[in-house]
Every structure is written in C-alpha cells, then in structure tokens.
Design a protein around this motif. Structure first.
Motif, mmCIF file in Angstrom:
data_model
loop_
_atom_site.group_PDB
_atom_site.id
_atom_site.type_symbol
_atom_site.label_atom_id
_atom_site.label_comp_id
_atom_site.label_asym_id
_atom_site.label_seq_id
_atom_site.Cartn_x
_atom_site.Cartn_y
_atom_site.Cartn_z
ATOM 1 N N LYS A 96 0.835 -1.198 0.000
ATOM 2 C CA LYS A 96 0.000 0.000 0.000
ATOM 3 C C LYS A 96 0.872 1.251 0.000
ATOM 4 O O LYS A 96 2.080 1.191 0.214
ATOM 5 N N THR A 97 0.235 2.400 -0.222
ATOM 6 C CA THR A 97 0.952 3.681 -0.227
ATOM 7 C C THR A 97 0.190 4.688 0.633
ATOM 8 O O THR A 97 -0.907 4.393 1.127
ATOM 9 N N TYR A 98 0.759 5.859 0.761
ATOM 10 C CA TYR A 98 0.083 6.920 1.508
ATOM 11 C C TYR A 98 -1.290 7.228 0.903
ATOM 12 O O TYR A 98 -2.222 7.597 1.618
ATOM 13 N N ALA A 99 -1.408 7.074 -0.399
ATOM 14 C CA ALA A 99 -2.663 7.386 -1.077
ATOM 15 C C ALA A 99 -3.823 6.562 -0.541
ATOM 16 O O ALA A 99 -4.981 6.997 -0.581
ATOM 17 N N ASP A 100 -3.522 5.374 -0.011
ATOM 18 C CA ASP A 100 -4.571 4.507 0.527
ATOM 19 C C ASP A 100 -5.118 5.002 1.860
ATOM 20 O O ASP A 100 -6.158 4.508 2.327
ATOM 21 N N CYS A 101 -4.449 5.962 2.477
ATOM 22 C CA CYS A 101 -4.838 6.423 3.810
ATOM 23 C C CYS A 101 -5.673 7.702 3.808
ATOM 24 O O CYS A 101 -6.257 8.056 4.833
ATOM 25 N N PHE A 102 -5.718 8.382 2.667
ATOM 26 C CA PHE A 102 -6.314 9.716 2.651
ATOM 27 C C PHE A 102 -7.457 9.831 1.651
ATOM 28 O O PHE A 102 -7.470 9.128 0.623
ATOM 29 N N PRO A 103 -8.401 10.735 1.916
ATOM 30 C CA PRO A 103 -9.419 11.037 0.906
ATOM 31 C C PRO A 103 -8.757 11.558 -0.363
ATOM 32 O O PRO A 103 -7.682 12.166 -0.306
ATOM 33 N N ALA A 104 -9.396 11.320 -1.490
ATOM 34 C CA ALA A 104 -8.892 11.809 -2.783
ATOM 35 C C ALA A 104 -7.457 11.353 -3.031
ATOM 36 O O ALA A 104 -6.689 12.043 -3.710
ATOM 37 N N SER A 105 -7.095 10.206 -2.477
ATOM 38 C CA SER A 105 -5.743 9.645 -2.618
ATOM 39 C C SER A 105 -4.665 10.597 -2.121
ATOM 40 O O SER A 105 -3.513 10.529 -2.539
ATOM 41 N N GLY A 106 -5.048 11.525 -1.231
ATOM 42 C CA GLY A 106 -4.077 12.434 -0.634
ATOM 43 C C GLY A 106 -3.725 13.631 -1.481
ATOM 44 O O GLY A 106 -2.864 14.432 -1.081
ATOM 45 N N VAL A 107 -4.367 13.806 -2.620
ATOM 46 C CA VAL A 107 -4.049 14.911 -3.531
ATOM 47 C C VAL A 107 -5.054 16.048 -3.333
ATOM 48 O O VAL A 107 -6.263 15.840 -3.361
ATOM 49 N N GLY A 108 -4.536 17.255 -3.122
ATOM 50 C CA GLY A 108 -5.392 18.421 -3.000
ATOM 51 C C GLY A 108 -6.213 18.476 -1.725
ATOM 52 O O GLY A 108 -7.326 19.020 -1.726
ATOM 53 N N ILE A 109 -5.675 17.964 -0.618
ATOM 54 C CA ILE A 109 -6.441 17.928 0.630
ATOM 55 C C ILE A 109 -5.767 18.678 1.782
ATOM 56 O O ILE A 109 -6.308 18.742 2.881
ATOM 57 N N ARG A 110 -4.600 19.244 1.538
ATOM 58 C CA ARG A 110 -3.854 19.900 2.612
ATOM 59 C C ARG A 110 -4.686 20.955 3.340
ATOM 60 O O ARG A 110 -4.579 21.139 4.557
ATOM 61 N N GLN A 111 -5.570 21.651 2.614
ATOM 62 C CA GLN A 111 -6.345 22.751 3.184
ATOM 63 C C GLN A 111 -7.342 22.296 4.244
ATOM 64 O O GLN A 111 -7.920 23.116 4.955
ATOM 65 N N ASN A 112 -7.555 21.003 4.370
ATOM 66 C CA ASN A 112 -8.509 20.465 5.338
ATOM 67 C C ASN A 112 -7.853 20.032 6.652
ATOM 68 O O ASN A 112 -8.540 19.502 7.537
ATOM 69 N N TYR A 113 -6.556 20.241 6.754
ATOM 70 C CA TYR A 113 -5.813 19.840 7.956
ATOM 71 C C TYR A 113 -5.248 21.065 8.657
ATOM 72 O O TYR A 113 -4.788 21.985 7.983
ATOM 73 N N PRO A 114 -5.306 21.035 9.999
ATOM 74 C CA PRO A 114 -5.745 19.978 10.894
ATOM 75 C C PRO A 114 -7.274 19.924 10.998
ATOM 76 O O PRO A 114 -7.964 20.887 10.649
ATOM 77 N N TYR A 115 -7.780 18.809 11.491
ATOM 78 C CA TYR A 115 -9.212 18.666 11.712
ATOM 79 C C TYR A 115 -9.443 18.058 13.092
ATOM 80 O O TYR A 115 -8.537 17.467 13.689
ATOM 81 N N PHE A 116 -10.645 18.226 13.599
ATOM 82 C CA PHE A 116 -10.999 17.655 14.892
ATOM 83 C C PHE A 116 -11.631 16.294 14.677
ATOM 84 O O PHE A 116 -12.631 16.175 13.966
ATOM 85 N N ASP A 117 -11.038 15.271 15.264
ATOM 86 C CA ASP A 117 -11.529 13.906 15.146
ATOM 87 C C ASP A 117 -12.459 13.611 16.320
ATOM 88 O O ASP A 117 -12.016 13.451 17.455
ATOM 89 N N ALA A 118 -13.742 13.525 16.038
ATOM 90 C CA ALA A 118 -14.725 13.311 17.101
ATOM 91 C C ALA A 118 -14.592 11.947 17.751
ATOM 92 O O ALA A 118 -14.934 11.778 18.927
ATOM 93 N N SER A 119 -14.094 10.963 17.007
ATOM 94 C CA SER A 119 -13.992 9.619 17.562
ATOM 95 C C SER A 119 -12.995 9.525 18.708
ATOM 96 O O SER A 119 -13.155 8.720 19.619
ATOM 97 N N GLU A 120 -11.958 10.346 18.669
ATOM 98 C CA GLU A 120 -10.978 10.340 19.754
ATOM 99 C C GLU A 120 -10.943 11.644 20.528
ATOM 100 O O GLU A 120 -10.233 11.768 21.528
ATOM 101 N N GLY A 121 -11.696 12.628 20.061
ATOM 102 C CA GLY A 121 -11.792 13.886 20.788
ATOM 103 C C GLY A 121 -10.536 14.716 20.745
ATOM 104 O O GLY A 121 -10.263 15.471 21.680
ATOM 105 N N LYS A 122 -9.770 14.621 19.651
ATOM 106 C CA LYS A 122 -8.518 15.343 19.556
ATOM 107 C C LYS A 122 -8.313 15.895 18.149
ATOM 108 O O LYS A 122 -8.945 15.453 17.187
ATOM 109 N N VAL A 123 -7.390 16.843 18.045
ATOM 110 C CA VAL A 123 -7.025 17.431 16.759
ATOM 111 C C VAL A 123 -6.025 16.524 16.059
ATOM 112 O O VAL A 123 -5.069 16.039 16.673
#
Length: 283
Positions: A96-123
């Motif tokens: 596998k590659t990093y692309a398998d871990c991110f939405p849109a295969s990790g391309v063009g998503i930098r603007q959405n980070y950081p985000y708040f993860d409700a499942s763990e209650g952390k940034v």
C-alpha cells in the motif's frame, strides 16, 4: 495599539467564558474572533492584499519581496518537493501507499488539515495523519522535525496550492475546547524572554528581530512547510514551533504534543479562506 488592545480584551473575555457550560450565552464565537483577527491585520497593513498575507514578511517588505521573486524562479525547496512526490508514491512493504490512507488519494487535501476527530476527541494534523498511516501499514514513524516528513508535507501542500484553508470547528464542546487551548497557548508568555507567539506575530509583524522580519500570524501556516536559509533545508510545522520556543529561550514541547496540535488548529482556523501557498521559502 487600540486594535491590538481590543483583540487582547476579546481574548481575555473568551478565555473566561471557556469555563462556562456549553450553550452558555458567553460561549466563545470563533467566527467573530476570526473576523476580528483578520480585520486587525488588514487595518495594520492597509496596502497589503488579504491573500498576500500568506507570503509572510514578503508581503510587508518590498525589498525582500523582490529578492524572493527572483529566488523563486529556481525554488530552493524544489529538491524537497521532488523527494516528497517520490516518497508519497513509494509502496510500503505491504504494497500500500500513503494514497490509501487519505481522501482523494491524498491529492489536494492539505487545506482540510488539521481537523478535529470526534472519535478520539482530539485534533489531527497532517503530520500526525502521515505517521498514523505509516504505522497502520507496519512502518515506523518518521521524525516530525525530519527531512522526510518535510518532503511529504511539501508535496501534499503543493497539490493544494491556491485552495483556501477550510478548517472546521464541529458542534462539539471538545472541538471548541481545542480551539480555546490553542488560543491560550498563542497568547501565553513563556521563556526567559517572556514572549508569547502573539508578541512577535500580532504585536510586531513587519519589525526586525535581529536580521529576521517578523511575519504576521494571519496566513502564517498557509506557506508551511518552508525552506529556511538559516536551516539550509526544509522544515515542518513541528520544527518551526519547537524552534520558536527555543528562540525565546523557552523549553520546547514534544513535537505533535496536544498543545502544539491545538495551536495549529487555532491558527489554521483564523486563516480560513486564505490560499495554501506552501511549500514556502523564508530567510
């Protein structure tokens, strides 16, 4: 100074109100705070276009800007960008590659980070997400202040260039608390010099500290990661935060500590709507 005093007064009020129960009439309003923060810099630097704040000191100092434009014809970060693209595409041992871990295969998503993860209650920051990806695929974590992490985030930032920051604060008291914690850290004085982040980047942007022209806080993370001449290489957000603490003769926190992640969340939210310009370059 009156505008700065207003910001600091609003900060004090919101810090006090953060202790109130969720739903209180005094609940902090990040939208209003972000608008006031932006207006402060627009009034302080009326000749600077809003989107130009992502260029840091180059937006404030015309001589530096001309030098930067000449240097940027052959970007000093180009070597890191190419390395990051290569690393991003290189399969892990499981195929596998990093692309398998991110939405849109990790391309063009930098603007959405950081985000708040409700499942763990952390940034969750981009740097943290990259290492979690590695560990989920049986690989060891990268150093947050190292060259490989800088290269990976440089490539991901480059794929998002021009896209506006779009940081969300969900309707979750823990997310608002993370935002408040980041703000508290930003304005708290520390170290032997008794400086806060705001001392340099709200009160004195455009001024010189030794040979360095201080950048405004507005848009300061949009250009990350950055190549710094004083480093002779690329640096991650983690590296910049730890070196800032060292420069004021304070004790740096562990990279990607909760305080640093909340600080990144706060600063990124304040720059919503401003374009990603990373990877960047600074003196």
């Amino acid at each position: 100074m009156a505008a700065l005093a207003a910001i600091l007064a609003a900060l004090a009020t919101s810090l006090l109100s953060s202790a109130q129960p969720a739903g209180s009439a005094d609940r902090p309003d990040p939208v209003a705070e972000a608008a006031a923060f932006r207006n402060y810099f627009v009034k302080k630097f009326p000749d600077v276009k809003l989107e130009e704040f992502v260029n840091g000191p180059y937006a404030l100092n015309q001589d530096m800007r001309r030098q930067w434009q000449e240097i940027d014809q052959f970007p000093p970060y180009e070597f890191s960008l190419e390395k990051g693209k290569e690393l991003f595409a290189t399969p892990f041992r499981n195929g596998k590659t990093y692309a398998d871990c991110f939405p849109a295969s990790g391309v063009g998503i930098r603007q959405n980070y950081p985000y708040f993860d409700a499942s763990e209650g952390k940034v969750v920051t981009l740097e943290l997400a990259l290492n979690r990806c590695r560990e989920a695929n049986g690989e060891s974590a990268l150093r947050y202040v190292g060259d490989a992490m800088a290269a990976l985030t440089a490539y991901m930032a480059f794929t998002s260039r021009g896209k506006p920051f779009d940081i969300k604060i969900p309707d979750d008291p823990r997310a608002l608390e993370a935002y408040q914690n980041g703000k508290r850290y930003f304005y708290t004085r520390r170290g032997q010099l008794n400086f806060s982040c705001a001392t340099c980047h709200v009160q004195y942007p455009g001024e010189h500290m030794r040979a360095e022209v201080l950048a405004p806080a507005l848009g300061i993370l949009n250009a990350m990661p950055i190549y710094r001449s004083e480093w002779g290489g690329m640096g991650t957000i983690s590296r910049r935060l730890t070196t800032c603490n060292s420069q004021i003769r304070g004790l740096p926190l562990e990279p990607q500590s909760e305080e640093y992640r909340d600080l990144e969340y706060y600063l990124s939210y304040l720059s919503n709507g401003l374009p990603i310009s990373g990877p960047g370059a600074r003196p």
